[in-house]
Write a protein that holds these residues in place. Structure first.
Motif, mmCIF file in Angstrom:
data_model
loop_
_atom_site.group_PDB
_atom_site.id
_atom_site.type_symbol
_atom_site.label_atom_id
_atom_site.label_comp_id
_atom_site.label_asym_id
_atom_site.label_seq_id
_atom_site.Cartn_x
_atom_site.Cartn_y
_atom_site.Cartn_z
ATOM 1 N N ASN A 72 0.751 -1.230 -0.089
ATOM 2 C CA ASN A 72 -0.069 -0.082 0.120
ATOM 3 C C ASN A 72 0.887 1.115 0.044
ATOM 4 O O ASN A 72 0.695 2.199 0.841
ATOM 5 C CB ASN A 72 -0.790 -0.094 1.175
ATOM 6 C CG ASN A 72 -2.071 1.285 0.825
ATOM 7 O OD1 ASN A 72 -2.332 1.554 -0.085
ATOM 8 N ND2 ASN A 72 -2.448 1.875 1.971
ATOM 9 N N HIS A 73 1.712 1.169 -0.742
ATOM 10 C CA HIS A 73 2.740 2.290 -1.208
ATOM 11 C C HIS A 73 3.171 2.252 -2.449
ATOM 12 O O HIS A 73 3.561 1.277 -2.972
ATOM 13 C CB HIS A 73 3.990 2.213 0.054
ATOM 14 C CG HIS A 73 4.787 3.410 0.127
ATOM 15 N ND1 HIS A 73 4.138 4.532 0.639
ATOM 16 C CD2 HIS A 73 5.982 4.041 -0.220
ATOM 17 C CE1 HIS A 73 5.130 5.375 0.807
ATOM 18 N NE2 HIS A 73 5.855 5.304 0.353
ATOM 19 N N HIS A 74 2.736 3.486 -3.121
ATOM 20 C CA HIS A 74 2.862 3.618 -4.575
ATOM 21 C C HIS A 74 3.787 4.515 -5.330
ATOM 22 O O HIS A 74 3.797 5.492 -4.789
ATOM 23 C CB HIS A 74 1.440 3.850 -5.056
ATOM 24 C CG HIS A 74 0.418 2.544 -4.529
ATOM 25 N ND1 HIS A 74 -0.227 2.884 -3.321
ATOM 26 C CD2 HIS A 74 -0.068 1.509 -5.087
ATOM 27 C CE1 HIS A 74 -0.919 1.913 -2.868
ATOM 28 N NE2 HIS A 74 -0.961 0.790 -4.249
ATOM 29 N N TRP A 89 8.235 8.499 -3.459
ATOM 30 C CA TRP A 89 7.955 9.721 -2.294
ATOM 31 C C TRP A 89 6.819 9.415 -1.584
ATOM 32 O O TRP A 89 5.940 8.354 -2.051
ATOM 33 C CB TRP A 89 8.332 11.033 -2.917
ATOM 34 C CG TRP A 89 7.045 11.548 -3.559
ATOM 35 C CD1 TRP A 89 6.075 12.182 -3.017
ATOM 36 C CD2 TRP A 89 6.467 11.152 -4.782
ATOM 37 N NE1 TRP A 89 4.922 12.664 -3.922
ATOM 38 C CE2 TRP A 89 5.095 11.873 -5.217
ATOM 39 C CE3 TRP A 89 6.899 10.229 -5.966
ATOM 40 C CZ2 TRP A 89 4.429 11.898 -6.074
ATOM 41 C CZ3 TRP A 89 6.117 10.379 -7.103
ATOM 42 C CH2 TRP A 89 5.003 10.710 -7.329
ATOM 43 N N THR A 90 6.622 10.046 -0.506
ATOM 44 C CA THR A 90 5.387 9.691 0.313
ATOM 45 C C THR A 90 4.410 10.818 0.119
ATOM 46 O O THR A 90 4.825 12.170 0.604
ATOM 47 C CB THR A 90 5.486 9.662 1.990
ATOM 48 O OG1 THR A 90 6.666 8.283 2.020
ATOM 49 C CG2 THR A 90 4.390 9.254 2.660
ATOM 50 N N HIS A 91 3.264 10.795 -0.609
ATOM 51 C CA HIS A 91 2.355 11.787 -0.983
ATOM 52 C C HIS A 91 1.986 12.504 0.244
ATOM 53 O O HIS A 91 1.963 13.825 0.291
ATOM 54 C CB HIS A 91 1.284 11.270 -1.834
ATOM 55 C CG HIS A 91 1.482 10.470 -2.602
ATOM 56 N ND1 HIS A 91 0.532 9.116 -3.105
ATOM 57 C CD2 HIS A 91 2.672 10.154 -3.183
ATOM 58 C CE1 HIS A 91 1.061 8.654 -3.892
ATOM 59 N NE2 HIS A 91 2.576 8.970 -4.254
ATOM 60 N N LYS A 92 1.529 11.762 1.396
ATOM 61 C CA LYS A 92 1.020 12.167 2.717
ATOM 62 C C LYS A 92 1.708 13.348 3.329
ATOM 63 O O LYS A 92 1.170 14.397 3.922
ATOM 64 C CB LYS A 92 0.536 11.343 3.593
ATOM 65 C CG LYS A 92 -0.587 10.241 3.263
ATOM 66 C CD LYS A 92 -0.962 9.571 4.517
ATOM 67 C CE LYS A 92 -2.011 8.635 4.368
ATOM 68 N NZ LYS A 92 -1.711 7.619 3.239
#
Ligand code: H2B
Length: 111
Positions: A72-74, A89-92
């Motif tokens: 669950n990391h895209h 990268w981490t969108h959140k």
């Protein structure tokens, strides 16, 4: 601590901290083939993978997509003839989390 390539992503929260400059430099040493780039002010990990043709690049693309779904990391994936460009990268949090380095290391195992 186990190697990045053996780890799984933590569930990432909007208030999770981005990696510090020191953490980023340390984590980068485990994935030396990846660059840190700045896209609209956000740090991302990027690597180009080369393949013999489009079909081989597509197989790899689908493998990365399956990994992303499992964790669950895209990523962002650019599929071209003989080449796939992967960006993590981490969108959140608008930048880099430890999860992105784990996914970079696990992406390397698929190539
Ligand atoms: C709702 C869903 O769990 C979230 O949007 C997940 C999905 N995949 C993700 N992938 C990445 N790279 N960053 C995120 O912040 C993110 N969030």
């Amino acid at each position: 601590m186990s190697k990045l390539k053996e780890q799984h992503c933590d569930a990432c929260r909007a208030d999770a901290p981005r990696v510090t400059d020191q953490e980023r430099e340390s984590l980068q040493r485990e994935i030396p083939d990846w660059q840190v780039i700045d896209v609209a002010g956000e740090h991302q990990l990027m690597r180009e993978f080369r393949f013999r043709d489009f079909a081989a690049a597509l197989v790899f693309t689908n493998q990365v997509a399956e990994l992303a779904e499992a964790e669950n990391h895209h990523p962002a994936l650019l599929l071209e003839y003989g080449k796939v460009t992967v960006r993590w990268w981490t969108h959140k949090i608008g930048g880099l989390h430890r999860n992105d380095f784990i996914m970079g290391a696990r992406t390397d195992l698929l190539a």
